[in-house]
Enzyme design. Structure first.
Site, PDB file in Angstrom:
ATOM      1  N   GLY A  82      -6.157  -4.429  -1.663  1.00 22.05           N
ATOM      2  CA  GLY A  82      -5.250  -4.211  -2.783  1.00 22.05           C
ATOM      3  C   GLY A  82      -4.543  -2.883  -2.664  1.00 22.05           C
ATOM      4  CG  ASP A 100     -10.042  -8.289   7.685  1.00 18.13           C
ATOM      5  OD1 ASP A 100      -9.098  -7.486   7.747  1.00 18.13           O
ATOM      6  OD2 ASP A 100     -10.947  -8.208   6.820  1.00 18.13           O
ATOM      7  CE  LYS A 134     -11.387  -4.935   6.623  1.00 15.24           C
ATOM      8  NZ  LYS A 134     -11.429  -5.767   5.405  1.00 15.24           N
ATOM      9  N   GLY A 163     -11.379  -0.876   2.111  1.00 16.23           N
ATOM     10  CA  GLY A 163     -10.442  -0.432   1.074  1.00 16.23           C
ATOM     11  C   GLY A 163     -10.834   0.846   0.383  1.00 16.23           C
ATOM     12  CD  GLU A 205     -13.469   6.530   3.787  1.00 16.13           C
ATOM     13  OE1 GLU A 205     -14.088   5.455   3.908  1.00 16.13           O
ATOM     14  OE2 GLU A 205     -13.935   7.637   4.082  1.00 16.13           O
ATOM     15  CB  VAL A 233      -0.953   0.005   1.210  1.00 15.65           C
ATOM     16  CG1 VAL A 233      -1.752   1.311   1.255  1.00 15.65           C
ATOM     17  CG2 VAL A 233      -1.895  -1.179   1.149  1.00 15.65           C
ATOM     18  CE  LYS A 237      -8.003  -5.534   8.318  1.00 16.28           C
ATOM     19  NZ  LYS A 237      -6.895  -5.000   7.509  1.00 16.28           N
ATOM     20  CD  GLU A 289      -1.872 -12.457   3.981  1.00 20.25           C
ATOM     21  OE1 GLU A 289      -0.735 -12.941   3.853  1.00 20.25           O
ATOM     22  OE2 GLU A 289      -2.182 -11.313   3.589  1.00 20.25           O
TER      23      GLU A 289
END
Length: 420
Positions: free
Chosen positions: A295, A194, A198, A127, A122, A12, A100, A183
């Site tokens: 991504g 995960d 969020k 994403g 954000e 990223v 997160k 992963e």
């Protein structure tokens, strides 16, 4: 000029640097100032990176540099990231993060530290979908009645492939790992953690709820089989890993789990690695947000959007959506008080009287059966696939405990919640 330091120049971080360079003209025009990355932090200086910025292994070279205006935290993790972000805020630097997990545990601590210092995140949820901005700004006139989200692309890819192709979980997981969607250790994704992180971030913005992952219901997708999809298709359902927030009076349900949801629902049509979030406001009704949830480029787009907001120099929105606490504060509803429909998969002896015994156990716990399928299993066994009418989570759990004591049951029952 706005000078930026990036802590964590991985996938990223590299995308952030490249997009800022590639789209420099339009970003400068929109921000009103040039934005330049002047330093990056990496673990390994020897690793080749296709970017041209000064690099260091010391994050405090960024947090303590008086010339840097914005610290972008992309290193991941919780406690180390918290120490570094805390240092940046103490030095009065604006912060942008995509972390997160950090926010799931420390968002309220960071809110108190930040006060009027811009703190934007954000990219931490879904994403490239601007769901944080939508909740904090676009829907700020609404009481949020419910949020339903597909916010983990790995799980959504696996469940979509199982649905469309009839493949089993292990086969699709292996394929997802080979394609880079999962992963090597997929636990964090497939067990729902995960998505839960969020959900907690969105719940703070929508309801002012300060809950931790340990406080809410979290279940993953590892027990889902092709039999479950057969039942779902027969009765017009899709199976999705949903993040669910539901307001009821002064309580909010927060839960993450596989869910049977009618295929006609907008959220049920979100397939593959894509993310989607449905928000129901009391004024606007239902709004839907769809796009790539992970991504490098999608996440970088959200990170840079936050950088531009800060560069414009206007007042950023309150970090967690509230300038002052709600007068009627919202409480987290207990897991046992959830009310919904349930789907059950039972492996039982295939002989007369078994269904009557199951119905009797359910009746003793005020649960009625709505629909049923029977599928043959090996030998003298059968799979019973049942759905219930709406009932209470505490009652269904007690019924399951009673079922487990029965000699005709040959496997641990599997339960999936249903949403309508």
């Amino acid at each position: 000029m706005i000078r930026v330091g990036i802590i964590g120049v991985g996938t990223v971080g590299t995308s952030v640097v490249k997009v800022l360079e590639k789209n420099r003209d339009i970003i400068t025009a929109r921000a009103g100032k040039e934005i330049k990355v002047v330093k990056g932090v990496v673990r390994n200086l020897q690793k080749h990176r296709d970017i041209n910025i000064p690099l260091t292994t010391d994050p405090y070279e960024v947090t303590d540099d008086p010339s840097i205006d914005i610290v972008v935290e992309l290193m991941g993790g919780v406690e180390d990231a918290y120490k570094i972000v805390k240092k940046a805020l103490q030095n009065k630097k604006a912060v942008v993060t995509a972390n997160k997990a950090l926010l799931a545990y420390h968002r309220y601590d960071l809110k108190e530290l930040a006060k009027d210092i811009p703190f934007e995140f954000e990219a931490s949820v879904a994403g490239g979908i601007p769901i944080i901005k939508a909740l904090r700004e676009g829907l700020s006139a609404n009481h949020i009645e419910a949020i339903r989200g597909i916010m983990n692309g790995t799980c959504n890819y696996i469940l979509t492939k199982m649905d469309k192709e009839g493949a089993d979980f292990a086969t699709v997981l292996k394929e997802a790992q080979e394609l880079g969607y999962a992963e090597a250790d997929p636990t964090f994704d497939v067990e729902g953690f995960d998505a839960a992180h969020k959900l907690l971030i969105l719940a703070s913005i929508a309801y002012g709820i300060d809950a931790k992952p340990e406080d809410i219901l979290i279940e993953g997708i590892t027990k889902i089989t092709t039999l479950d999809f057969e039942f779902a298709k027969e009765f017009g359902y899709a199976i999705k890993l949903l993040t669910i927030a539901k307001k009821r009076d002064h309580e909010v349900e927060l839960r993450v789990h596989p869910t049977l949801i009618k295929r006609s629902e907008m959220i049920a049509k979100v397939d593959g690695v894509m993310n989607g979030v449905s928000v129901i406001g009391d004024v606007v009704g239902e709004t839907m947000y769809y796009g790539p949830g992970a991504g490098g480029d999608a996440t970088a787009s959200a990170v840079i959007s936050n950088i531009i907001d800060i560069a414009r120099g206007g007042k950023c929105s309150p970090m967690l959506g509230f300038k002052k606490p709600l007068e009627s504060g919202m409480r987290l509803a207990s897991r046992e008080s959830i009310e919904t429909k349930y789907y059950l998969r039972l492996l039982v002896e295939d002989r007369p009287g078994i269904l009557a015994k199951i119905a009797k156990i359910f009746g003793e716990h005020t649960i009625s059966i709505e629909s049923m399928l029977q599928k043959p299993a090996e030998g003298s066994l059968a799979h019973l696939l049942l759905s219930t009418h709406k009932c209470n989570e505490a009652d269904i759990n007690r019924a399951l405990e009673s079922l487990k004591t029965q000699e005709f049951l040959r496997q641990e029952p599997v339960m999936i919640r249903m949403e309508e």
